[in-house]
Structure formats: structure tokens, C-alpha cells
Motif scaffolding. Structure first.
Motif, PDB file in Angstrom:
ATOM      1  N   PRO A 166      -4.346  -2.069  -6.439  1.00 41.25           N
ATOM      2  CA  PRO A 166      -4.956  -1.791  -6.917  1.00 41.25           C
ATOM      3  C   PRO A 166      -4.648  -0.659  -8.026  1.00 41.25           C
ATOM      4  N   VAL A 167      -3.735   0.227  -7.499  1.00 39.70           N
ATOM      5  CA  VAL A 167      -3.582   1.392  -7.973  1.00 39.70           C
ATOM      6  C   VAL A 167      -2.572   1.259  -9.149  1.00 39.70           C
ATOM      7  N   ILE A 168      -1.350   0.572  -8.329  1.00 37.69           N
ATOM      8  CA  ILE A 168      -0.518   0.096  -9.899  1.00 37.69           C
ATOM      9  C   ILE A 168      -0.601  -1.513 -10.749  1.00 37.69           C
ATOM     10  N   ARG A 169      -1.625  -1.700 -10.790  1.00 38.48           N
ATOM     11  CA  ARG A 169      -2.340  -2.553 -11.686  1.00 38.48           C
ATOM     12  C   ARG A 169      -2.834  -1.530 -12.903  1.00 38.48           C
ATOM     13  N   LYS A 170      -4.114  -0.683 -12.009  1.00 40.56           N
ATOM     14  CA  LYS A 170      -4.676  -0.240 -13.027  1.00 40.56           C
ATOM     15  C   LYS A 170      -3.778   0.578 -14.767  1.00 40.56           C
ATOM     16  N   GLU A 226      -9.304 -16.291  -9.153  1.00 43.32           N
ATOM     17  CA  GLU A 226      -9.424 -16.211  -7.839  1.00 43.32           C
ATOM     18  C   GLU A 226      -9.260 -16.496  -6.581  1.00 43.32           C
ATOM     19  N   GLY A 227      -8.832 -17.518  -6.934  1.00 42.04           N
ATOM     20  CA  GLY A 227      -8.307 -17.890  -4.896  1.00 42.04           C
ATOM     21  C   GLY A 227      -7.040 -17.802  -4.490  1.00 42.04           C
ATOM     22  N   MET A 228      -6.165 -17.141  -5.908  1.00 44.54           N
ATOM     23  CA  MET A 228      -4.446 -16.370  -5.752  1.00 44.54           C
ATOM     24  C   MET A 228      -4.635 -14.929  -5.842  1.00 44.54           C
ATOM     25  N   GLY A 229      -5.753 -14.315  -5.727  1.00 44.11           N
ATOM     26  CA  GLY A 229      -5.516 -12.884  -5.193  1.00 44.11           C
ATOM     27  C   GLY A 229      -5.764 -12.443  -6.918  1.00 44.11           C
ATOM     28  N   ALA A 230      -6.602 -12.684  -7.331  1.00 42.88           N
ATOM     29  CA  ALA A 230      -6.636 -12.038  -8.971  1.00 42.88           C
ATOM     30  C   ALA A 230      -7.679 -11.362  -8.865  1.00 42.88           C
ATOM     31  N   GLU A 231      -7.878  -9.994  -9.287  1.00 42.58           N
ATOM     32  CA  GLU A 231      -9.060  -9.322  -9.830  1.00 42.58           C
ATOM     33  C   GLU A 231      -9.481  -9.909 -11.081  1.00 42.58           C
ATOM     34  N   LEU A 232     -10.318 -10.259 -10.941  1.00 46.49           N
ATOM     35  CA  LEU A 232     -11.274 -10.833 -12.413  1.00 46.49           C
ATOM     36  C   LEU A 232     -12.074  -9.499 -12.941  1.00 46.49           C
ATOM     37  N   ARG A 233     -12.172 -10.668 -14.575  1.00 46.47           N
ATOM     38  CA  ARG A 233     -12.627  -9.624 -15.801  1.00 46.47           C
ATOM     39  C   ARG A 233     -12.059  -8.388 -16.352  1.00 46.47           C
ATOM     40  N   LEU A 234     -10.390  -7.884 -15.501  1.00 51.08           N
ATOM     41  CA  LEU A 234     -10.446  -6.666 -16.070  1.00 51.08           C
ATOM     42  C   LEU A 234      -9.216  -6.800 -17.305  1.00 51.08           C
ATOM     43  N   TRP A 235      -9.443  -8.357 -17.015  1.00 53.99           N
ATOM     44  CA  TRP A 235      -7.643  -8.478 -18.645  1.00 53.99           C
ATOM     45  C   TRP A 235      -8.657  -9.979 -18.859  1.00 53.99           C
ATOM     46  N   PRO A 236      -8.542 -10.587 -20.133  1.00 59.01           N
ATOM     47  CA  PRO A 236      -8.023  -9.993 -21.436  1.00 59.01           C
ATOM     48  C   PRO A 236      -9.273  -8.738 -21.677  1.00 59.01           C
ATOM     49  N   LYS A 237      -8.323  -7.457 -22.534  1.00 65.72           N
ATOM     50  CA  LYS A 237      -9.632  -6.876 -22.945  1.00 65.72           C
ATOM     51  C   LYS A 237     -10.358  -6.725 -24.251  1.00 65.72           C
ATOM     52  N   LYS A 265       0.741  -1.181  -0.570  1.00 66.53           N
ATOM     53  CA  LYS A 265      -0.329   0.048  -0.914  1.00 66.53           C
ATOM     54  C   LYS A 265       0.822   1.113  -0.138  1.00 66.53           C
ATOM     55  N   GLU A 266       1.745   0.780   0.943  1.00 65.30           N
ATOM     56  CA  GLU A 266       3.222   2.449   0.654  1.00 65.30           C
ATOM     57  C   GLU A 266       3.337   2.202  -0.482  1.00 65.30           C
ATOM     58  N   ILE A 267       4.215   1.766  -1.318  1.00 63.70           N
ATOM     59  CA  ILE A 267       4.003   2.279  -2.334  1.00 63.70           C
ATOM     60  C   ILE A 267       3.296   2.352  -3.630  1.00 63.70           C
ATOM     61  N   GLY A 268       1.758   1.738  -3.752  1.00 63.61           N
ATOM     62  CA  GLY A 268       0.670   2.219  -3.976  1.00 63.61           C
ATOM     63  C   GLY A 268       0.703   4.262  -3.694  1.00 63.61           C
ATOM     64  N   ASN A 269       0.520   4.622  -2.784  1.00 66.47           N
ATOM     65  CA  ASN A 269       0.582   5.880  -2.547  1.00 66.47           C
ATOM     66  C   ASN A 269       1.857   6.903  -3.319  1.00 66.47           C
ATOM     67  N   LEU A 270       3.545   5.718  -2.905  1.00 63.47           N
ATOM     68  CA  LEU A 270       4.092   6.597  -4.022  1.00 63.47           C
ATOM     69  C   LEU A 270       4.402   6.498  -5.513  1.00 63.47           C
ATOM     70  N   TRP A 271       2.878   5.654  -5.878  1.00 55.07           N
ATOM     71  CA  TRP A 271       3.521   5.254  -6.978  1.00 55.07           C
ATOM     72  C   TRP A 271       3.522   6.498  -8.526  1.00 55.07           C
ATOM     73  N   LYS A 272       2.954   7.570  -8.323  1.00 55.73           N
ATOM     74  CA  LYS A 272       2.521   8.399  -8.653  1.00 55.73           C
ATOM     75  C   LYS A 272       3.501   9.019  -9.010  1.00 55.73           C
ATOM     76  N   MET A 273       4.814   9.536  -8.626  1.00 55.51           N
ATOM     77  CA  MET A 273       6.290   9.235  -8.320  1.00 55.51           C
ATOM     78  C   MET A 273       6.636   8.226  -8.705  1.00 55.51           C
ATOM     79  N   LEU A 274       6.864   7.542  -8.803  1.00 52.54           N
ATOM     80  CA  LEU A 274       7.659   6.170  -8.743  1.00 52.54           C
ATOM     81  C   LEU A 274       8.293   5.917 -10.168  1.00 52.54           C
ATOM     82  N   VAL A 275       6.520   6.052 -10.801  1.00 55.79           N
ATOM     83  CA  VAL A 275       6.361   5.344 -12.463  1.00 55.79           C
ATOM     84  C   VAL A 275       6.794   6.302 -13.004  1.00 55.79           C
TER      85      VAL A 275
END
Length: 348
Positions: free
Chosen positions: A232-236, A276-287, A172-182
Motif C-alpha cells: 500500500p505505501v508504494i502503491r499510494k 479484486e480476485g487478483m489482489g487489486a485494491e479497488l476504487r483507487l484508479w482511475p481518478k 512489507k520490508e521494502i515498504g518500510n524502506l520506501w521513503k529512502m528508496l524512492v
């Protein structure tokens, strides 16, 4: 029977339930009882009545927004007896930020400590250190410490992968920094003579993918990416910036030595988008829907979402013992059948 003498005695002629005439006898016995009903009202003092009326019901006294539940719990620092370990860790952070003489030793020290939840969180919270590590991963170290020498890029990837593994607070901390890190301050040298402006780390990684010659290093980088995609922030951002094309390009690298990387790529896709059993966020991919094979052979279309089945299945036909590839194709086809062939189908 008389309980004192033990002599039998005749029963009194009292009708019992079930006997003939019981109902008549019961009504006869109850006929003289009063049948009026009344309600007694106890007066209340006016002050208490007003107070009761103004007081909200118990259900309305519950806070509307209860505190957010933190499943990770509190991260406890090491005990005082770990003084040497803490000193080593703090020194390593300084050496990396300042690119001091012990830079490589600092990477080794962080590699040893990053798996600890506390140290992993401290690494994730340190923006300058995270940027240095990310720059090494994308192959853009400094003149003093090039990324490809002494496996610095692999060590950096290992540190980040360890820091976020089973450590949601650090992630979560890395997600908070992502706008700078990316958009790191490094990587500009890879775009000299090309379009101006800041380049994101995902584009930089893609631009230098052809220089990745070591399968173990590339595997470590894919592992780090997989861990980061749980946020989620990094994934998107990864999806929006064409990150899946990079993964497919990695899968298509030539050589049997890269089979370990191919397997790791498919594990990443499965764990983050399909299972989903491995923590996947479903229905985001394939687009996008499945492409025809001839399109997947053309340079301009070969990395599209619709070509994953074609490329992975082609690889599986060449390597019949790579059962993990066949399992991935089966799972992806099942998901497409379940969700619809593309994002547009799922929105209908």
C-alpha cells in the motif's frame, strides 16, 4: 395380565389421560399438596463477596488489542546442509554493495536465489542492496557498472520481482524502506542542467523512458513494478507521483516487438486496480473521467487517466488478435460504470 400366572385380570379403575373424568381425578389427587414457594439464601463471607465484585467479567478479561495475525508465517532459514548456497548468497550481497569485481556474477547468483522466501526477505531487508538494484532498474548504474551493459537493469528487475512474488514479508520490508528508496542517491546525472534537488525514482524512470529499446528488459521492469504495487505505501506513492502516466507511456511505445510489454502493462493495471480476485485494491484508479478522443491525441493530455480506453481500444482495432486488450477495455468500462467515472463521483 398376571406376569406370573398368565391369567387375565381386571384393570384397576384408575383414570388414564384421555379418559373421561381424568382432569377431576388429577385435581383431587393434588389438592392436599403444599403450594408455597420459598428461596433459600446462603450467606457468603464478606471477603469473598468483595473479591467477586472487584473481579471483571470474563468478556472484559480478553485483551483489547490482540496480537496482529501474520498470514505469511515465520520465514525459516535454509538448513545447515545449504552452507555453500548461503555463502554464495552472502558474498553476492557484499559484491553488489561494494561494486566488487564479481558484480555481474553476484547479480546472476541473486537472480537464481531471490525466488526463495528466505533469500528474498534478506534482499528486501538490505537497504544498500535494494538501492543498488533500484538504481539499475531506473537506468542509473555507476560509471564502473553502467545499467545497460550486460543486461544489468533487466537482472536487477528480475531479482526484485522474484523477491516480492508470493513473499508478503519481503514486500512489507521494502515498504518500510520506501521513503529512502524512492529518493535514491543515483540518477542525478539524468538531470544535469535541469531543476536542482533530489529526484524520485519514478520521475527518473519516466525521464529516461525513451532510452528503453529492449522489450524484454522493459517487460521485466513492469513485472517488478507490478509486484511492488501490492504494498500500500508504494502503491499510494506511485499514484501520487504520476506512475500511471508512465505505464500509459510504456503502452504507447512504437513497434510490434513491444506488444509483450503492452500486455504486461494491462496485466499490471488489472491485477492492482481492477480485479479484486487478483489482489487489486479497488476504487483507487482511475481518478479522472473519460476524455474525448481529440484530447487524447494532444501531447499535453494524452497520458491522462481518461485516455486509457481510447489508446487501448485504438490498439485493439489495429491488432484484432490481441483479445487481452479488448478484455481490458471492457473491464475498465464496467468498473467505471460500477464505481463512478472518477474519484470525485465515488466520494459523492
Amino acid at each position: 395380565m398376571d406376569i406370573n400366572s398368565g391369567q387375565r385380570e381386571a384393570r384397576l379403575n384408575v383414570p388414564m389421560e384421555g379418559d373421561e373424568g381424568f382432569q377431576e381425578a388429577l385435581l383431587e389427587a393434588l389438592k392436599d399438596l403444599p403450594t408455597e414457594q420459598s428461596v433459600v439464601v446462603v450467606p457468603q463471607p464478606e471477603g469473598e463477596t468483595e473479591q467477586e465484585e472487584s473481579k471483571p467479567a470474563m468478556r472484559d478479561q480478553v485483551p483489547i488489542s490482540p496480537p496482529v495475525y501474520e498470514s505469511a508465517g515465520k520465514v525459516i532459514p535454509p538448513p545447515p546442509t545449504s552452507g555453500d548456497e548461503i555463502s554464495t548468497f552472502q558474498a553476492a550481497l557484499i559484491f553488489i554493495k561494494t561494486e566488487a569485481r564479481l558484480f555481474d556474477k553476484a547479480l546472476d547468483d541473486l537472480s537464481d536465489l531471490a525466488h526463495d522466501i528466505y533469500y528474498g526477505l534478506e534482499i528486501a531487508k538490505d537497504a544498500p542492496v535494494m538501492e543498488k538494484l533500484l538504481c539499475l532498474i531506473i537506468g542509473s548504474g555507476s560509471e564502473k557498472y553502467p545499467a545497460k551493459e550486460k543486461s544489468r537493469d533487466r537482472k536487477a528487475a528480475s531479482i526484485i520481482a522474484s523477491a516480492v512474488q508470493n513473499n508478503p514479508t519481503a514486500l512489507k520490508e521494502i515498504g518500510n524502506l520506501w521513503k529512502m528508496l524512492v529518493y535514491p542517491t543515483c540518477g542525478g546525472e539524468l538531470y544535469e542542467g535541469k531543476s536542482a534537488g533530489k529526484k524520485d525514482s519514478i520521475s527518473i524512470l519516466r525521464n529516461r523512458l525513451g532510452r528503453e529499446k529492449d522489450p524484454q528488459t522493459l517487460k521485466a521492469k513492469v513485472t517488478a513494478i507490478s509486484g511492488l504495487l501490492k504494498e500500500p505505501v508504494i502503491r499510494k506513492d506511485f499514484l501520487d507521483k504520476g506512475g500511471m502516466e508512465i505505464l500509459l507511456a510504456i503502452f504507447l511505445k512504437k513497434g510490434v516487438d513491444f506488444d509483450i510489454v503492452r500486455k504486461k502493462v494491462l496485466e499490471l493495471v488489472n491485477d492492482n486496480f481492477l480485479d479484486e480476485g487478483m489482489g487489486a485494491e479497488l476504487r483507487l484508479w482511475p481518478k479522472m473521467p473519460v476524455n474525448e478522443g481529440k484530447l487524447c491525441r494532444t501531447k499535453g493530455r494524452m497520458l491522462e487517466d481518461g485516455c486509457w480506453e481510447f489508446h487501448v481500444d485504438s490498439f485493439f482495432r489495429e491488432r484484432q488478435n490481441a483479445l487481452w486488450a479488448g478484455e481490458f477495455v471492457r473491464k475498465l468500462k464496467e468498473r467505471r460504470a460500477e464505481w463512478g467515472d472518477s474519484i470525485r463521483d465515488r466520494e459523492l
